[in-house]
Motif scaffolding. Structure first.
Motif, PDB file in Angstrom:
ATOM      1  N   ILE A   4     -37.584   2.709 -52.583  1.00 61.65           N
ATOM      2  CA  ILE A   4     -37.315   2.143 -53.907  1.00 61.65           C
ATOM      3  C   ILE A   4     -37.548   3.182 -54.998  1.00 61.65           C
ATOM      4  O   ILE A   4     -36.780   3.275 -55.957  1.00 61.65           O
ATOM      5  CB  ILE A   4     -38.220   0.914 -54.159  1.00 61.65           C
ATOM      6  CG1 ILE A   4     -37.879  -0.189 -53.155  1.00 61.65           C
ATOM      7  CG2 ILE A   4     -38.082   0.415 -55.584  1.00 61.65           C
ATOM      8  CD1 ILE A   4     -38.875  -1.318 -53.140  1.00 61.65           C
ATOM      9  N   LEU A   5     -38.594   3.981 -54.860  1.00 64.49           N
ATOM     10  CA  LEU A   5     -39.010   4.905 -55.920  1.00 64.49           C
ATOM     11  C   LEU A   5     -37.982   5.998 -56.199  1.00 64.49           C
ATOM     12  O   LEU A   5     -37.634   6.250 -57.361  1.00 64.49           O
ATOM     13  CB  LEU A   5     -40.366   5.524 -55.557  1.00 64.49           C
ATOM     14  CG  LEU A   5     -41.033   6.361 -56.627  1.00 64.49           C
ATOM     15  CD1 LEU A   5     -41.319   5.516 -57.857  1.00 64.49           C
ATOM     16  CD2 LEU A   5     -42.314   6.960 -56.106  1.00 64.49           C
ATOM     17  N   ILE A   6     -37.495   6.646 -55.180  1.00 61.57           N
ATOM     18  CA  ILE A   6     -36.561   7.758 -55.383  1.00 61.57           C
ATOM     19  C   ILE A   6     -35.244   7.279 -56.013  1.00 61.57           C
ATOM     20  O   ILE A   6     -34.790   7.866 -57.008  1.00 61.57           O
ATOM     21  CB  ILE A   6     -36.342   8.536 -54.070  1.00 61.57           C
ATOM     22  CG1 ILE A   6     -37.644   9.258 -53.708  1.00 61.57           C
ATOM     23  CG2 ILE A   6     -35.191   9.539 -54.210  1.00 61.57           C
ATOM     24  CD1 ILE A   6     -37.648   9.936 -52.379  1.00 61.57           C
ATOM     25  N   PRO A   7     -34.610   6.225 -55.504  1.00 64.24           N
ATOM     26  CA  PRO A   7     -33.397   5.740 -56.204  1.00 64.24           C
ATOM     27  C   PRO A   7     -33.693   5.281 -57.637  1.00 64.24           C
ATOM     28  O   PRO A   7     -32.862   5.484 -58.529  1.00 64.24           O
ATOM     29  CB  PRO A   7     -32.929   4.565 -55.340  1.00 64.24           C
ATOM     30  CG  PRO A   7     -33.487   4.828 -53.994  1.00 64.24           C
ATOM     31  CD  PRO A   7     -34.794   5.526 -54.240  1.00 64.24           C
ATOM     32  N   ALA A   8     -34.856   4.698 -57.873  1.00 60.80           N
ATOM     33  CA  ALA A   8     -35.211   4.256 -59.229  1.00 60.80           C
ATOM     34  C   ALA A   8     -35.321   5.448 -60.170  1.00 60.80           C
ATOM     35  O   ALA A   8     -34.850   5.392 -61.322  1.00 60.80           O
ATOM     36  CB  ALA A   8     -36.517   3.465 -59.204  1.00 60.80           C
ATOM     37  N   ILE A   9     -35.911   6.542 -59.710  1.00 61.40           N
ATOM     38  CA  ILE A   9     -36.025   7.752 -60.535  1.00 61.40           C
ATOM     39  C   ILE A   9     -34.638   8.310 -60.844  1.00 61.40           C
ATOM     40  O   ILE A   9     -34.348   8.712 -61.976  1.00 61.40           O
ATOM     41  CB  ILE A   9     -36.915   8.810 -59.850  1.00 61.40           C
ATOM     42  CG1 ILE A   9     -38.367   8.341 -59.848  1.00 61.40           C
ATOM     43  CG2 ILE A   9     -36.786  10.168 -60.535  1.00 61.40           C
ATOM     44  CD1 ILE A   9     -39.297   9.211 -59.027  1.00 61.40           C
ATOM     45  N   LEU A  10     -33.764   8.323 -59.842  1.00 64.17           N
ATOM     46  CA  LEU A  10     -32.401   8.818 -60.063  1.00 64.17           C
ATOM     47  C   LEU A  10     -31.641   7.945 -61.059  1.00 64.17           C
ATOM     48  O   LEU A  10     -30.938   8.458 -61.940  1.00 64.17           O
ATOM     49  CB  LEU A  10     -31.649   8.905 -58.734  1.00 64.17           C
ATOM     50  CG  LEU A  10     -32.145   9.965 -57.756  1.00 64.17           C
ATOM     51  CD1 LEU A  10     -31.426   9.844 -56.419  1.00 64.17           C
ATOM     52  CD2 LEU A  10     -31.966  11.348 -58.339  1.00 64.17           C
ATOM     53  N   VAL A  11     -31.763   6.636 -60.948  1.00 59.56           N
ATOM     54  CA  VAL A  11     -31.089   5.721 -61.877  1.00 59.56           C
ATOM     55  C   VAL A  11     -31.649   5.893 -63.288  1.00 59.56           C
ATOM     56  O   VAL A  11     -30.888   5.948 -64.272  1.00 59.56           O
ATOM     57  CB  VAL A  11     -31.212   4.253 -61.395  1.00 59.56           C
ATOM     58  CG1 VAL A  11     -30.787   3.272 -62.469  1.00 59.56           C
ATOM     59  CG2 VAL A  11     -30.391   4.055 -60.134  1.00 59.56           C
ATOM     60  N   MET A  12     -32.981   6.000 -63.409  1.00 58.20           N
ATOM     61  CA  MET A  12     -33.589   6.181 -64.732  1.00 58.20           C
ATOM     62  C   MET A  12     -33.150   7.510 -65.361  1.00 58.20           C
ATOM     63  O   MET A  12     -32.905   7.578 -66.570  1.00 58.20           O
ATOM     64  CB  MET A  12     -35.114   6.124 -64.628  1.00 58.20           C
ATOM     65  CG  MET A  12     -35.636   4.718 -64.371  1.00 58.20           C
ATOM     66  SD  MET A  12     -37.414   4.630 -64.077  1.00 58.20           S
ATOM     67  CE  MET A  12     -38.072   5.484 -65.468  1.00 58.20           C
ATOM     68  N   THR A  13     -33.037   8.555 -64.546  1.00 64.32           N
ATOM     69  CA  THR A  13     -32.571   9.847 -65.049  1.00 64.32           C
ATOM     70  C   THR A  13     -31.133   9.739 -65.549  1.00 64.32           C
ATOM     71  O   THR A  13     -30.794  10.254 -66.621  1.00 64.32           O
ATOM     72  CB  THR A  13     -32.684  10.927 -63.951  1.00 64.32           C
ATOM     73  OG1 THR A  13     -34.033  10.997 -63.505  1.00 64.32           O
ATOM     74  CG2 THR A  13     -32.223  12.280 -64.450  1.00 64.32           C
ATOM     75  N   ALA A  14     -30.286   9.068 -64.781  1.00 64.30           N
ATOM     76  CA  ALA A  14     -28.880   8.898 -65.186  1.00 64.30           C
ATOM     77  C   ALA A  14     -28.775   8.085 -66.471  1.00 64.30           C
ATOM     78  O   ALA A  14     -28.000   8.433 -67.371  1.00 64.30           O
ATOM     79  CB  ALA A  14     -28.097   8.234 -64.061  1.00 64.30           C
ATOM     80  N   ILE A  15     -29.528   7.020 -66.592  1.00 65.58           N
ATOM     81  CA  ILE A  15     -29.505   6.196 -67.808  1.00 65.58           C
ATOM     82  C   ILE A  15     -29.993   6.996 -69.012  1.00 65.58           C
ATOM     83  O   ILE A  15     -29.386   6.958 -70.089  1.00 65.58           O
ATOM     84  CB  ILE A  15     -30.329   4.906 -67.603  1.00 65.58           C
ATOM     85  CG1 ILE A  15     -29.621   3.992 -66.605  1.00 65.58           C
ATOM     86  CG2 ILE A  15     -30.563   4.180 -68.924  1.00 65.58           C
ATOM     87  CD1 ILE A  15     -30.447   2.799 -66.155  1.00 65.58           C
ATOM     88  N   THR A  16     -31.091   7.740 -68.834  1.00 68.80           N
ATOM     89  CA  THR A  16     -31.623   8.561 -69.927  1.00 68.80           C
ATOM     90  C   THR A  16     -30.603   9.614 -70.350  1.00 68.80           C
ATOM     91  O   THR A  16     -30.415   9.865 -71.549  1.00 68.80           O
ATOM     92  CB  THR A  16     -32.942   9.239 -69.500  1.00 68.80           C
ATOM     93  OG1 THR A  16     -33.860   8.244 -69.085  1.00 68.80           O
ATOM     94  CG2 THR A  16     -33.538  10.049 -70.631  1.00 68.80           C
ATOM     95  N   ALA A  17     -29.921  10.228 -69.393  1.00 69.00           N
ATOM     96  CA  ALA A  17     -28.904  11.234 -69.707  1.00 69.00           C
ATOM     97  C   ALA A  17     -27.743  10.608 -70.473  1.00 69.00           C
ATOM     98  O   ALA A  17     -27.225  11.208 -71.427  1.00 69.00           O
ATOM     99  CB  ALA A  17     -28.403  11.887 -68.424  1.00 69.00           C
ATOM    100  N   LEU A  18     -27.346   9.402 -70.092  1.00 71.46           N
ATOM    101  CA  LEU A  18     -26.262   8.714 -70.807  1.00 71.46           C
ATOM    102  C   LEU A  18     -26.672   8.363 -72.232  1.00 71.46           C
ATOM    103  O   LEU A  18     -25.898   8.554 -73.177  1.00 71.46           O
ATOM    104  CB  LEU A  18     -25.848   7.448 -70.054  1.00 71.46           C
ATOM    105  CG  LEU A  18     -25.002   7.660 -68.806  1.00 71.46           C
ATOM    106  CD1 LEU A  18     -24.828   6.342 -68.049  1.00 71.46           C
ATOM    107  CD2 LEU A  18     -23.650   8.245 -69.166  1.00 71.46           C
TER     108      LEU A  18
END
Length: 169
Positions: A4-18
């Motif tokens: 759960i943690l690794i995909p959550a970090i990737l999603v949060m990074t993508a959202i922050t970048a957007l």
């Protein structure tokens, strides 16, 4: 948890970048380019260090020095079988692990020697490798006390390994 943690970090990074309108792929390429430049700058230091380690191991100099220093190490509580490990570990982590594996196979993982070797491997650093990488990357020239301090720390870790394994046995 990592599922759960690794995909959550990737999603949060993508959202922050957007949200902040960051070119993620461009940032990735810039970081990769800097990483390759750093690797190229470190290559001569790594080659010299790895060549020296291979020569010391192949010549048997480390084994001879370990046998010669066994009496000194025994005063510090380090078993004679671990003397070569004391000399090799500051230069080569993989060589230290291979030697530790040999010690555990020959003496047993639960023996005093096996336990001391395990603690030594975990409590010390491949000091010369680390010093070579950092001083090479940072182009440091004034390193007068760097090696003596690192060797003192490694010796303290080795002596503490012998002491605490004996104490907790």
């Amino acid at each position: 948890m990592t599922a759960i943690l690794i995909p959550a970090i990737l999603v949060m990074t993508a959202i922050t970048a957007l949200v902040h309108d960051v070119d993620v792929f461009g940032c990735f390429l810039t970081g990769a380019q800097k990483g390759i430049q750093t690797a190229v700058r470190l290559l001569p230091t790594l080659l010299a260090l790895l060549t020296a380690i291979a020569m010391l191991r192949a010549s048997g100099a480390i084994d001879l020095a370990g046998k010669a220093l066994q009496p000194v190490f025994s005063v510090l509580g380090i078993p004679g079988e671990c003397a070569v490990l004391v000399l090799l570990k500051p230069f080569s982590g993989s060589g230290g692990l291979a030697l530790g594996n040999e010690l555990m196979k020959s003496c047993g993982a639960d023996s005093y020697v096996g336990r001391v070797a395990a603690v030594m491997l975990g409590a010390s650093e491949t000091s010369f490798y680390t010093i070579g990488i950092y001083t090479g990357h940072l182009s440091l020239r004034r390193t007068r006390w760097l090696i003596p301090a690192a060797m003192t720390a490694d010796l303290a870790a080795f002596a503490a390994a012998g002491f605490f394994v004996r104490l907790l046995e």
